[in-house]
Design a protein around this motif. Structure first.
Motif, PDB file in Angstrom:
ATOM      1  N   GLY A   1     -44.149  -6.500 -41.926  1.00  0.00           N
ATOM      2  CA  GLY A   1     -45.253  -7.563 -42.231  1.00  0.00           C
ATOM      3  C   GLY A   1     -46.062  -7.916 -41.247  1.00  0.00           C
ATOM      4  N   ARG A   2     -47.298  -8.625 -41.649  1.00  0.00           N
ATOM      5  CA  ARG A   2     -48.115  -9.238 -40.635  1.00  0.00           C
ATOM      6  C   ARG A   2     -47.721 -10.254 -39.808  1.00  0.00           C
ATOM      7  NH1 ARG A   2     -53.188  -8.531 -44.676  1.00  0.00           N
ATOM      8  NH2 ARG A   2     -51.782  -9.586 -45.952  1.00  0.00           N
ATOM      9  N   ASN A   3     -47.215 -11.177 -40.406  1.00  0.00           N
ATOM     10  CA  ASN A   3     -46.865 -12.572 -39.869  1.00  0.00           C
ATOM     11  C   ASN A   3     -45.320 -12.378 -39.115  1.00  0.00           C
ATOM     12  OD1 ASN A   3     -45.473 -15.310 -39.864  1.00  0.00           O
ATOM     13  ND2 ASN A   3     -47.346 -16.024 -40.677  1.00  0.00           N
ATOM     14  N   PRO A   4     -45.550 -12.338 -37.858  1.00  0.00           N
ATOM     15  CA  PRO A   4     -43.906 -12.248 -36.877  1.00  0.00           C
ATOM     16  C   PRO A   4     -43.134 -13.375 -37.567  1.00  0.00           C
ATOM     17  CG  PRO A   4     -45.880 -12.571 -35.455  1.00  0.00           C
ATOM     18  CD  PRO A   4     -46.552 -12.700 -37.097  1.00  0.00           C
ATOM     19  N   GLU A   5     -43.427 -14.273 -37.783  1.00  0.00           N
ATOM     20  CA  GLU A   5     -42.271 -15.536 -38.194  1.00  0.00           C
ATOM     21  C   GLU A   5     -41.862 -15.344 -39.257  1.00  0.00           C
ATOM     22  OE1 GLU A   5     -41.389 -20.357 -38.451  1.00  0.00           O
ATOM     23  OE2 GLU A   5     -43.519 -19.535 -37.486  1.00  0.00           O
TER      24      GLU A   5
ATOM     25  N   TRP B   1     -32.546  -6.824 -43.692  1.00  0.00           N
ATOM     26  CA  TRP B   1     -33.063  -5.818 -42.854  1.00  0.00           C
ATOM     27  C   TRP B   1     -32.730  -5.996 -41.244  1.00  0.00           C
ATOM     28  CZ3 TRP B   1     -35.181  -1.674 -45.180  1.00  0.00           C
ATOM     29  CH2 TRP B   1     -35.588  -1.968 -46.608  1.00  0.00           C
ATOM     30  N   ALA B   2     -32.156  -5.033 -40.729  1.00  0.00           N
ATOM     31  CA  ALA B   2     -31.738  -4.984 -39.193  1.00  0.00           C
ATOM     32  C   ALA B   2     -32.718  -5.439 -38.252  1.00  0.00           C
ATOM     33  CB  ALA B   2     -31.206  -3.678 -38.978  1.00  0.00           C
ATOM     34  N   HIS B   3     -34.188  -4.875 -38.548  1.00  0.00           N
ATOM     35  CA  HIS B   3     -35.003  -5.313 -37.531  1.00  0.00           C
ATOM     36  C   HIS B   3     -36.394  -5.784 -38.401  1.00  0.00           C
ATOM     37  CE1 HIS B   3     -32.694  -3.138 -34.395  1.00  0.00           C
ATOM     38  NE2 HIS B   3     -32.751  -2.214 -35.262  1.00  0.00           N
ATOM     39  N   ALA B   4     -37.310  -6.250 -37.595  1.00  0.00           N
ATOM     40  CA  ALA B   4     -38.752  -6.579 -38.395  1.00  0.00           C
ATOM     41  C   ALA B   4     -39.556  -6.254 -37.311  1.00  0.00           C
ATOM     42  CB  ALA B   4     -38.824  -8.315 -37.981  1.00  0.00           C
ATOM     43  N   GLU B   5     -41.030  -5.650 -37.882  1.00  0.00           N
ATOM     44  CA  GLU B   5     -41.831  -4.889 -37.304  1.00  0.00           C
ATOM     45  C   GLU B   5     -43.308  -5.710 -38.045  1.00  0.00           C
ATOM     46  OE1 GLU B   5     -41.793  -3.151 -34.702  1.00  0.00           O
ATOM     47  OE2 GLU B   5     -39.846  -1.910 -35.055  1.00  0.00           O
ATOM     48  N   THR B   6     -44.016  -6.086 -37.067  1.00  0.00           N
ATOM     49  CA  THR B   6     -45.534  -6.546 -37.316  1.00  0.00           C
ATOM     50  C   THR B   6     -46.457  -5.788 -37.709  1.00  0.00           C
ATOM     51  OG1 THR B   6     -46.018  -6.983 -35.008  1.00  0.00           O
ATOM     52  CG2 THR B   6     -44.901  -8.656 -36.259  1.00  0.00           C
ATOM     53  N   ASP B   7     -46.139  -4.234 -37.501  1.00  0.00           N
ATOM     54  CA  ASP B   7     -47.156  -3.252 -37.583  1.00  0.00           C
ATOM     55  C   ASP B   7     -46.346  -2.162 -38.105  1.00  0.00           C
ATOM     56  OD1 ASP B   7     -48.939  -1.069 -37.664  1.00  0.00           O
ATOM     57  OD2 ASP B   7     -49.442  -1.240 -35.448  1.00  0.00           O
ATOM     58  N   TRP B   8     -46.703  -1.659 -39.426  1.00  0.00           N
ATOM     59  CA  TRP B   8     -46.242  -0.661 -40.451  1.00  0.00           C
ATOM     60  C   TRP B   8     -46.217   0.571 -39.537  1.00  0.00           C
ATOM     61  CZ3 TRP B   8     -49.032   3.561 -41.643  1.00  0.00           C
ATOM     62  CH2 TRP B   8     -50.409   3.412 -41.656  1.00  0.00           C
TER      63      TRP B   8
END
Length: 390
Positions: free
Chosen positions: A43-47, A58-65
């Motif tokens: 998703g675009r918003n980090p927080e 989900w195990a990880h979060a990314e801010t750039d697909w």
């Protein structure tokens, strides 16, 4: 030990939450050849993305697909974003060798859908699979309706009546969310919910629409600007902006088998929350379905004597009904979220078997062509407009 299929999902709003629920449940209720792992959410918003990843599993979060595509532990990409980004993400994911499931409608234009379908066909030659997420195909009663038609219980299809009725934007002060902006959504009720009844009608009948005559209308021309939007929910902003999509669409069509079809898609049907309805009349019988009573299919066998004939209710919860045997005892109904679990089950099985899942990107392209023909007809005083059938 089964092989693991790592999943990366793009988007975490309404559809993202729904798909996350399905990814959490699919391996618990079905005996799958691959074990899905919820690796990364983008998703675009980090927080907000970090919070959604933690909450949804989900195990990880990314801010750039694009970083999801770069991950070696991701084999499947699930696209749950607005339609204006579907083509870019899906084509890139297929080129990166990732299997792709993409929310409907496939794209915002026929041109984008054609590019996506071509990319999917090329990827299939390398063993990479793609599917468009028309979840209502996986409602057990709808799948049973398809079985009845395929078995010849209805005979020759004469009529199809399909409606999708909602009321969530009746209030003129409801804010201008992205679903009401053509550059993001492609169209309004037509693409958002009309796409579903087009696909449902074509799926259940096994036929295609060959042409349409249409009308569309936007009842509320301007709405309050939204400070933030996630499709059907928004924060308040200041000022107003134009609604650039349709609020309702009505159209008639012809099927490849010669039958006649009518469609209605609106988000202004006061009192209707999620009424996807379809009735099909054939030479030997009829069937009817309403998603607001989603565990029921009504069937009329016209070959019976008049003293016995009439619509009868089939409660679609028996072990022999499509998908139902994996869940609860007979009579214990399923809900909205289960259709998404079923589509993931079918998608994973197709990946493991090396077969093309349905509905394919080509199926999504066909629906996109119908949507475009509806818009063209409505803009041309309802002139009958042919639909390319491939």
């Amino acid at each position: 030990m089964r092989p693991v299929a790592g999943v990366g999902m793009v988007g975490y709003a309404f559809m993202g939450r729904t798909h996350s629920q399905a990814w959490r449940n699919v391996d618990a209720f079905f005996d799958l050849p691959l074990r899905p792992a919820m690796v990364a959410l983008a998703g675009r918003n980090p927080e907000a993305t970090e919070q959604a990843a933690a909450k949804l599993g989900w195990a990880h979060a990314e801010t750039d697909w694009k970083r999801v595509l770069d991950r070696d532990d991701v084999q499947i990409v699930d696209i749950c974003t607005p339609g204006d980004s579907h083509a870019e993400i899906a084509i890139a994911a297929l080129a990166a060798g990732k299997h792709v499931i993409c929310e409907k409608p496939l794209a915002n234009s026929v041109a984008e859908a054609e590019e996506m379908a071509a990319a999917a066909r090329a990827a299939a030659g390398r063993g990479v699979r793609a599917m468009v997420a028309f979840n209502y195909r996986r409602v057990p009663a709808v799948a049973l309706a398809r079985r009845f038609v395929a078995e010849g219980k209805l005979g020759q299809i004469r009529h199809v009546r399909a409606q999708y009725l909602q009321d969530w934007i009746v209030d003129p002060d409801f804010p201008l969310v992205w679903r009401l902006q053509k550059d993001k959504a492609g169209s309004g009720a037509l693409g958002d919910i009309g796409a579903h009844i087009i696909d449902t009608a074509q799926y259940v009948t096994g036929e295609r629409l060959t042409g349409v005559s249409a009308m569309t209308e936007t009842f509320v021309k301007e709405r309050p600007l939204a400070a933030a939007s996630s499709g059907r929910w928004a924060g308040s902003g200041t000022g107003k902006g134009p609604v650039t999509v349709d609020d309702a669409a009505l159209f008639n069509g012809r099927l490849t088998g010669g039958g006649l079809a009518s469609f209605e898609a609106t988000r202004f049907a006061t009192g209707r929350k999620n009424a996807l309805r379809i009735e099909i009349n054939g030479s030997l019988g009829s069937l009817a379905f309403d998603f607001e009573s989603m565990n029921e299919l009504w069937f009329h066998d016209h070959t019976l004597d008049d003293a016995e004939a009439g619509f009868r209710r089939v409660l679609v919860t028996e072990p022999g009904h499509p998908y139902a045997g994996a869940w609860w005892p007979p009579g214990h109904g399923l809900g909205y979220e289960h259709a998404f679990t079923h589509e993931l089950k079918d998608f994973i099985e197709a990946i493991a078997a090396g077969t093309d899942p349905e509905p394919s990107f080509d199926d999504g392209l066909q629906v996109q062509r119908v949507l475009a023909a509806v818009e063209q007809s409505a803009a041309d005083d309802s002139r009958f407009t042919p639909v390319e059938v491939s």
